[in-house]
Scaffold this motif. Structure first.
Motif, PDB file in Angstrom:
ATOM      1  N   ASN A 179      26.791 -30.471 -22.498  1.00  0.00           N
ATOM      2  CA  ASN A 179      28.231 -30.658 -22.307  1.00  0.00           C
ATOM      3  C   ASN A 179      28.803 -29.981 -21.065  1.00  0.00           C
ATOM      4  O   ASN A 179      29.925 -30.312 -20.658  1.00  0.00           O
ATOM      5  N   PHE A 180      28.042 -29.066 -20.471  1.00  0.00           N
ATOM      6  CA  PHE A 180      28.575 -28.338 -19.320  1.00  0.00           C
ATOM      7  C   PHE A 180      27.704 -28.416 -18.077  1.00  0.00           C
ATOM      8  O   PHE A 180      28.199 -28.209 -16.970  1.00  0.00           O
ATOM      9  N   LEU A 181      26.412 -28.687 -18.224  1.00  0.00           N
ATOM     10  CA  LEU A 181      25.503 -28.669 -17.084  1.00  0.00           C
ATOM     11  C   LEU A 181      25.149 -30.082 -16.642  1.00  0.00           C
ATOM     12  O   LEU A 181      25.193 -31.021 -17.435  1.00  0.00           O
ATOM     13  N   THR A 182      24.773 -30.205 -15.389  1.00  0.00           N
ATOM     14  CA  THR A 182      24.242 -31.457 -14.864  1.00  0.00           C
ATOM     15  C   THR A 182      22.786 -31.242 -14.463  1.00  0.00           C
ATOM     16  O   THR A 182      22.330 -30.098 -14.305  1.00  0.00           O
ATOM     17  N   ASP A 183      22.069 -32.334 -14.285  1.00  0.00           N
ATOM     18  CA  ASP A 183      20.664 -32.282 -13.836  1.00  0.00           C
ATOM     19  C   ASP A 183      19.827 -31.360 -14.719  1.00  0.00           C
ATOM     20  O   ASP A 183      19.032 -30.554 -14.226  1.00  0.00           O
ATOM     21  N   ILE A 184      20.006 -31.487 -16.039  1.00  0.00           N
ATOM     22  CA  ILE A 184      19.351 -30.536 -16.941  1.00  0.00           C
ATOM     23  C   ILE A 184      17.876 -30.884 -17.165  1.00  0.00           C
ATOM     24  O   ILE A 184      17.487 -32.047 -17.198  1.00  0.00           O
ATOM     25  N   LYS A 185      17.089 -29.836 -17.310  1.00  0.00           N
ATOM     26  CA  LYS A 185      15.675 -29.961 -17.638  1.00  0.00           C
ATOM     27  C   LYS A 185      15.357 -28.974 -18.750  1.00  0.00           C
ATOM     28  O   LYS A 185      15.719 -27.792 -18.666  1.00  0.00           O
ATOM     29  N   CYS A 186      14.704 -29.449 -19.790  1.00  0.00           N
ATOM     30  CA  CYS A 186      14.275 -28.566 -20.882  1.00  0.00           C
ATOM     31  C   CYS A 186      13.000 -27.847 -20.466  1.00  0.00           C
ATOM     32  O   CYS A 186      11.988 -28.487 -20.181  1.00  0.00           O
ATOM     33  N   PHE A 187      13.050 -26.507 -20.429  1.00  0.00           N
ATOM     34  CA  PHE A 187      11.869 -25.753 -20.023  1.00  0.00           C
ATOM     35  C   PHE A 187      11.138 -25.113 -21.196  1.00  0.00           C
ATOM     36  O   PHE A 187      10.019 -24.624 -21.042  1.00  0.00           O
TER      37      PHE A 187
END
Length: 235
Positions: A32-40
């Motif tokens: 809801n707040f971040l862009t270009d997210i990647k699950c690490f």
């Protein structure tokens, strides 16, 4: 370099990490707040994500419940992943009468009934505190947002269900709220010479009526989340 608790490789985690206890709250913040997210990370269900907030890289990861759990995750982030700043975004039970459900509390310092600090071999009683730079930035942002907040000490307790409850004693000594993690975060930050801050939203009160549901605790703390994120991009 992966650990038994975190599958991330070096470089996949930002220098500043927001940490809620609930991994689903971490997922909510990322989506809801971040862009270009990647699950690490998905190890043990402790979700971790890296993305961008207003163009700056920020990570968010759950830390679980209790001092031992946050102790593991923050130690690894500070010492194995070169994280410089951790901002805990959690829930807490109010203690003082002027603290109400949905108020925000900035934990200046943390009392505790835990033995976590014994490992450092320090004589006397160590008083773990927030990093002032983070605290000052976050308080100023809260003022700009015109949200109700309190700054002071909290009690970090080892037990949620207690046979002998000392909360009233700590309330009488000025503790604003009770939670279960901050003391380990602040001690780990002090030893690693890194920065830490706990921001809490009051989810219930030990001495008067009012309590949020589990779902409200997962998704309803947006003021706290925005304060933490706006603090993060100033670092």
């Amino acid at each position: 370099m992966a650990t038994p608790h975190n599958s991330a490789e070096k470089g996949e985690i930002a220098k500043t990490v927001l940490m809620p206890g609930d991994p689903l709250r971490a997922k909510f913040i990322a989506e809801n707040f971040l862009t270009d997210i990647k699950c690490f990370n998905e190890v043990r269900g402790m979700l971790g994500f890296t993305g961008k907030y207003q163009g700056k890289e920020v990570s968010v990861m759950g830390h679980g419940m209790g001092i031992p759990s946050i102790g593991i995750y923050t130690y690894e982030l500070f010492n194995f992943y070169d994280v410089d700043n951790i901002i805990r975004v959690g829930s807490a039970g109010g203690l003082k009468e002027d603290v109400n459900v949905m108020d925000i509390v900035f934990a200046m310092g943390a009392h505790t009934d835990s033995n976590y600090g014994f490992q450092f071999g320090l004589p006397g009683t160590f008083c773990p505190t927030a990093s002032y730079d983070l605290l000052e930035k976050a308080v100023n942002i809260a003022r700009e947002k015109n949200v109700k907040f309190h700054v002071g000490n909290v009690l970090s307790s080892d037990a949620f269900y207690k046979k002998c409850n000392e909360s009233e004693l700590y309330k009488n000594m000025g503790a604003l709220a009770v939670e279960m993690e901050t003391v380990a975060l602040y001690m780990n930050a002090a030893e690693a010479k890194k920065n830490a801050l706990t921001i809490l939203t009051i989810s219930d009160h030990l001495f008067k009526a009012g309590e949020l549901s589990a779902k409200e605790r997962e998704t309803g703390f947006t003021d706290m989340m925005e304060i933490a994120l706006k603090t993060a991009i100033q670092l």
